[in-house]
Design an enzyme around this catalytic site. Structure first.
Site, PDB file in Angstrom:
ATOM      1  N   ALA A   1      44.773  77.007 -11.290  1.00  0.00           N
ATOM      2  CA  ALA A   1      45.116  76.086 -10.201  1.00  0.00           C
ATOM      3  C   ALA A   1      44.947  76.779  -8.859  1.00  0.00           C
ATOM      4  O   ALA A   1      45.628  76.450  -7.890  1.00  0.00           O
ATOM      5  CB  ALA A   1      46.541  75.587 -10.367  1.00  0.00           C
TER       6      ALA A   1
ATOM      7  N   ARG B   1      37.317  70.349  -0.023  1.00  0.00           N
ATOM      8  CA  ARG B   1      36.653  69.040   0.116  1.00  0.00           C
ATOM      9  C   ARG B   1      37.639  67.874   0.119  1.00  0.00           C
ATOM     10  O   ARG B   1      37.273  66.747   0.445  1.00  0.00           O
ATOM     11  CB  ARG B   1      35.586  68.874  -0.972  1.00  0.00           C
ATOM     12  CG  ARG B   1      34.297  69.615  -0.588  1.00  0.00           C
ATOM     13  CD  ARG B   1      33.414  69.858  -1.764  1.00  0.00           C
ATOM     14  NE  ARG B   1      32.982  68.634  -2.411  1.00  0.00           N
ATOM     15  CZ  ARG B   1      32.505  68.560  -3.658  1.00  0.00           C
ATOM     16  NH1 ARG B   1      32.422  69.668  -4.387  1.00  0.00           N
ATOM     17  NH2 ARG B   1      32.116  67.428  -4.163  1.00  0.00           N
TER      18      ARG B   1
ATOM     19  N   ARG C   1      63.025  48.498  -4.786  1.00  0.00           N
ATOM     20  CA  ARG C   1      62.963  49.913  -4.387  1.00  0.00           C
ATOM     21  C   ARG C   1      63.858  50.758  -5.297  1.00  0.00           C
ATOM     22  O   ARG C   1      64.617  50.229  -6.100  1.00  0.00           O
ATOM     23  CB  ARG C   1      63.361  50.026  -2.923  1.00  0.00           C
ATOM     24  CG  ARG C   1      62.287  49.423  -2.002  1.00  0.00           C
ATOM     25  CD  ARG C   1      62.761  49.371  -0.572  1.00  0.00           C
ATOM     26  NE  ARG C   1      63.261  50.659  -0.119  1.00  0.00           N
ATOM     27  CZ  ARG C   1      64.127  50.814   0.882  1.00  0.00           C
ATOM     28  NH1 ARG C   1      64.597  49.764   1.529  1.00  0.00           N
ATOM     29  NH2 ARG C   1      64.524  52.008   1.233  1.00  0.00           N
TER      30      ARG C   1
ATOM     31  N   GLN D   1      46.426  84.576  -8.096  1.00  0.00           N
ATOM     32  CA  GLN D   1      45.103  85.192  -8.010  1.00  0.00           C
ATOM     33  C   GLN D   1      44.876  85.453  -6.528  1.00  0.00           C
ATOM     34  O   GLN D   1      44.705  84.514  -5.741  1.00  0.00           O
ATOM     35  CB  GLN D   1      44.028  84.246  -8.568  1.00  0.00           C
ATOM     36  CG  GLN D   1      42.665  84.897  -8.614  1.00  0.00           C
ATOM     37  CD  GLN D   1      41.533  83.904  -8.877  1.00  0.00           C
ATOM     38  OE1 GLN D   1      41.675  82.706  -8.657  1.00  0.00           O
ATOM     39  NE2 GLN D   1      40.397  84.424  -9.325  1.00  0.00           N
TER      40      GLN D   1
ATOM     41  N   GLY E   1      36.225  84.142  -9.411  1.00  0.00           N
ATOM     42  CA  GLY E   1      35.650  83.479 -10.576  1.00  0.00           C
ATOM     43  C   GLY E   1      36.681  83.141 -11.636  1.00  0.00           C
ATOM     44  O   GLY E   1      37.825  83.608 -11.606  1.00  0.00           O
ATOM     45  N   THR E   2      36.244  82.300 -12.584  1.00  0.00           N
ATOM     46  CA  THR E   2      37.191  81.758 -13.566  1.00  0.00           C
ATOM     47  C   THR E   2      37.723  82.822 -14.537  1.00  0.00           C
ATOM     48  O   THR E   2      38.890  82.764 -14.927  1.00  0.00           O
ATOM     49  CB  THR E   2      36.549  80.597 -14.347  1.00  0.00           C
ATOM     50  OG1 THR E   2      35.210  80.941 -14.712  1.00  0.00           O
ATOM     51  CG2 THR E   2      36.482  79.332 -13.508  1.00  0.00           C
TER      52      THR E   2
ATOM     53  N   ARG F   1      81.410  31.659  11.860  1.00  0.00           N
ATOM     54  CA  ARG F   1      80.367  31.233  12.787  1.00  0.00           C
ATOM     55  C   ARG F   1      81.050  30.306  13.788  1.00  0.00           C
ATOM     56  O   ARG F   1      82.199  29.882  13.565  1.00  0.00           O
ATOM     57  CB  ARG F   1      79.260  30.475  12.046  1.00  0.00           C
ATOM     58  CG  ARG F   1      79.754  29.230  11.367  1.00  0.00           C
ATOM     59  CD  ARG F   1      78.689  28.487  10.590  1.00  0.00           C
ATOM     60  NE  ARG F   1      79.236  27.244  10.077  1.00  0.00           N
ATOM     61  CZ  ARG F   1      79.108  26.820   8.825  1.00  0.00           C
ATOM     62  NH1 ARG F   1      78.454  27.542   7.944  1.00  0.00           N
ATOM     63  NH2 ARG F   1      79.629  25.670   8.458  1.00  0.00           N
TER      64      ARG F   1
HETATM   65  C1  UD1 Z   1      33.115  75.504 -14.301  1.00  0.00           C
HETATM   66  C2  UD1 Z   1      32.396  76.186 -15.457  1.00  0.00           C
HETATM   67  C3  UD1 Z   1      31.194  75.330 -15.857  1.00  0.00           C
HETATM   68  C4  UD1 Z   1      31.668  73.949 -16.241  1.00  0.00           C
HETATM   69  C5  UD1 Z   1      32.484  73.320 -15.107  1.00  0.00           C
HETATM   70  C6  UD1 Z   1      33.147  72.061 -15.584  1.00  0.00           C
HETATM   71  C7  UD1 Z   1      32.699  78.583 -15.103  1.00  0.00           C
HETATM   72  C8  UD1 Z   1      32.069  79.823 -14.633  1.00  0.00           C
HETATM   73  N1  UD1 Z   1      31.952  77.483 -15.010  1.00  0.00           N
HETATM   74  O1  UD1 Z   1      32.210  75.494 -13.204  1.00  0.00           O
HETATM   75  O2  UD1 Z   1      30.545  75.906 -16.947  1.00  0.00           O
HETATM   76  O3  UD1 Z   1      30.567  73.128 -16.547  1.00  0.00           O
HETATM   77  O4  UD1 Z   1      33.540  74.220 -14.694  1.00  0.00           O
HETATM   78  O5  UD1 Z   1      33.763  71.397 -14.517  1.00  0.00           O
HETATM   79  O6  UD1 Z   1      33.819  78.608 -15.574  1.00  0.00           O
HETATM   80  N2  UD1 Z   1      39.221  78.830 -10.228  1.00  0.00           N
HETATM   81  C9  UD1 Z   1      40.213  79.713  -9.905  1.00  0.00           C
HETATM   82  N3  UD1 Z   1      39.876  80.918  -9.411  1.00  0.00           N
HETATM   83  C10 UD1 Z   1      38.572  81.301  -9.230  1.00  0.00           C
HETATM   84  C11 UD1 Z   1      37.568  80.384  -9.547  1.00  0.00           C
HETATM   85  C12 UD1 Z   1      37.922  79.151 -10.058  1.00  0.00           C
HETATM   86  O7  UD1 Z   1      41.398  79.420 -10.060  1.00  0.00           O
HETATM   87  O8  UD1 Z   1      38.361  82.433  -8.791  1.00  0.00           O
HETATM   88  C13 UD1 Z   1      39.598  77.517 -10.760  1.00  0.00           C
HETATM   89  C14 UD1 Z   1      39.187  76.371  -9.837  1.00  0.00           C
HETATM   90  O9  UD1 Z   1      40.239  76.050  -8.962  1.00  0.00           O
HETATM   91  C15 UD1 Z   1      38.920  75.256 -10.813  1.00  0.00           C
HETATM   92  C16 UD1 Z   1      38.418  75.972 -12.046  1.00  0.00           C
HETATM   93  O10 UD1 Z   1      38.875  77.294 -11.955  1.00  0.00           O
HETATM   94  O11 UD1 Z   1      40.122  74.546 -11.126  1.00  0.00           O
HETATM   95  C17 UD1 Z   1      36.898  75.912 -12.189  1.00  0.00           C
HETATM   96  O12 UD1 Z   1      36.276  76.558 -11.095  1.00  0.00           O
HETATM   97  P1  UD1 Z   1      35.010  75.945 -10.373  1.00  0.00           P
HETATM   98  O13 UD1 Z   1      34.638  76.856  -9.275  1.00  0.00           O
HETATM   99  O14 UD1 Z   1      35.254  74.514 -10.044  1.00  0.00           O
HETATM  100  O15 UD1 Z   1      33.913  76.057 -11.518  1.00  0.00           O
HETATM  101  P2  UD1 Z   1      32.624  75.186 -11.681  1.00  0.00           P
HETATM  102  O16 UD1 Z   1      31.541  75.738 -10.834  1.00  0.00           O
HETATM  103  O17 UD1 Z   1      32.954  73.745 -11.550  1.00  0.00           O
END
Ligand code: UD1
Ligand code: MG
Length: 451
Positions: free
Chosen positions: A11, A17, A317, A77, A82-83, A424
């Site tokens: 997250a 965007r 409400r 993080q 990267g993921t 009234r």
């Molecule tokens: C990723 C996948 C891709 C897949 C796609 C599906 C990888 C390398 N690629 O690409 O294969 O088809 O999702 O939607 O995993 N995030 C972090 N920290 C980071 C980077 C990312 O928390 O350093 C989180 C982002 O907030 C997001 C998720 O990881 O929730 C995916 O990252 P994103 O950069 O959107 O990956 P994609 O390029 O969409």
């Protein structure tokens, strides 16, 4: 017995965007944050341990996570590399005795069944399992390279050859890694690629090269639909709404135009409830069997008893509790009030911080004046009370059972049971006054014309 599994939810996205002051993963869908949807699916899939990876300074995201899954660990993080790097931010929670399922917090439509499918693949001996889908438009997704039924690699769009780009089977983003091999695979991932990032997806090729079992399972594209901007947020909302409507219809709710009814994740509706077009249900609404919600009503944090009728154009409400056989009619607003069995508030009223006793009848235009500009006060209306139209009940005030309030009254003091209260100006009629008045005015006008 199922193996212990840790869900790691990423997250830490920047979400630029969205152009929002709210973090992307806290944007709501069907009345709750996207992150909460993901955590709920994780829990429903029977995964009890979770680690959420957030961006620096994101206490707000951490708080939402811990509210939905008390006891979940939160990791930061610091740099976005990267993921795979993001998963390793939760390194302390990763152990060899636990399988890991990685999910993205901005992919809120994931069903618990799909998480269970991944768990099943690991239980069947896979070291890596991913969820793939056949994309209508594969642009931007990682491609799943499957040879003879074996997942050999996942290639990110930016690193793909043109032959690889032609592959339509795409990575949904979720990945399961076995406890036995997961950590070693994650640590073997480098960043020698087009983006210079540590790609989680590289774990697939590394595992395959090491002779480990890797699997790609197929699911519907809808489930892995991600949210990066407001248009995608609206698209995800639309999918969630159609799921919620379909579930309500299956449970015996009649909706004349379901596509115009908006539900929350927790809306509970009994069978034989009729919901007319253009109604909106915020979080915390319960409707008992046989109730009717007429067109253009807006409900939030409210309960509606069996056989009760609401609207058209009603607003319930938070804290509105309507018992059975109640009627709340057009242009009526109810807030923090209980309306007891058989009571009627048929038109143009505001009832707030109040009780309306059983079988009471509240005339058109009645207002509970609950706010003195500083504090809120209560109005207690007894059973069988009849309130004449256009009355103002100035709280705090109590109207005893079966009392009668004359129309147009401003009630500032308690009214005993069975009494008539009229507050009234007393009506006077002066015989012949209008005739005399007209004659005098005609004469005045004629004199002016002559002068
Ligand atoms: C990723 C996948 C891709 C897949 C796609 C599906 C990888 C390398 N690629 O690409 O294969 O088809 O999702 O939607 O995993 N995030 C972090 N920290 C980071 C980077 C990312 O928390 O350093 C989180 C982002 O907030 C997001 C998720 O990881 O929730 C995916 O990252 P994103 O950069 O959107 O990956 P994609 O390029 O969409
Ligand atoms: Mg993405």
């Amino acid at each position: 017995m199922s193996r212990p599994t840790l869900a790691v939810i990423l997250a830490a996205g920047e979400g630029t965007r969205m152009k929002s002051s709210l973090p992307k993963v806290l944007h709501p869908i069907a009345g709750r944050p996207m992150l909460t949807h993901v955590l709920a699916s994780v829990r429903e899939a029977g995964v009890t341990q979770a680690a959420v990876v957030v961006g620096p300074g994101r206490e707000d995201v951490a708080k939402v996570a811990q509210t939905e899954l008390p006891g979940c660990a939160v990791f930061t993080q610091v740099e976005r590399k990267g993921t795979a790097h993001a998963v390793l931010a939760a390194r302390q929670a990763l152990t060899e005795s636990k399988d890991v399922i990685v999910l993205f917090a901005d992919t809120p439509l994931m069903r618990p069944e799909s998480i269970e499918m991944l768990k099943g693949a690991l239980a069947d001996g896979a070291s890596i399992a991913v969820l793939g889908f056949h994309a209508a438009d594969p642009t931007g997704y990682g491609r799943l390279i499957v040879e003879d039924g074996v997942l050999t690699a996942i290639v990110e769009e930016k690193d793909a050859t043109s032959a690889q780009k032609a592959v339509g089977f795409c990575n949904g983003g979720l990945m399961a890694l076995s406890g036995e091999h997961g950590l070693a695979l994650l640590e073997a991932i480098g960043n020698d690629n087009a983006k210079g990032e540590y790609y989680l997806t590289d774990a697939a090729a590394i595992a395959h090269q090491r002779g480990l079992k890797t699997v790609a399972l197929s699911i519907a594209e809808e489930e892995v639909q991600g949210v990066n901007d407001r248009a995608q947020l609206a698209a995800a909302e639309a999918v969630m709404q159609s799921r919620l409507r379909a579930a309500a219809l299956r449970e015996g709710v009649t909706m004349i135009a379901p596509e115009t009814v908006f539900l929350s994740h927790d809306t509970r509706i009994g069978n034989d409830v009729v919901i007319e077009p253009n109604c909106w249900f915020g979080p915390g609404v319960t409707i008992e069997s046989g109730a009717v919600i007429h067109a253009f009503s807006h409900l939030e944090g409210a309960s509606v008893g069996a056989g009760t009728s609401v609207g058209p154009f009603a607003r319930l409400r938070p804290g509105a509790r309507l018992a059975e056989e109640v009627k709340v009619g057009n242009f009526v607003e109810v807030k923090a009030a209980s309306v007891e069995k058989g009571a009627k508030i048929s038109h143009l009223s505001y009832i707030g911080d109040a009780r309306v006793g059983a079988e009471a009848n509240i005339g058109a235009g009645t207002i509970t004046c609950n706010y003195d500009g500083y504090l809120k006060h209560r109005t207690d209306i007894g059973a069988g009370v009849f309130v004449g139209s256009n009355s103002a009940l100035v709280a705090p005030v109590t109207i005893g059972d079966n009392a009668n309030i004359g129309a147009g009254s401003v009630i500032t003091r308690d009214v005993p049971a069975d009494a008539l209260a009229v507050a009234r100006g007393r009506q006077v009629a002066i015989g012949g006054w209008a005739r005399t008045y007209r004659a005098r005015k005609k004469e005045e006008k004629a004199a002016k014309g002559r002068g």
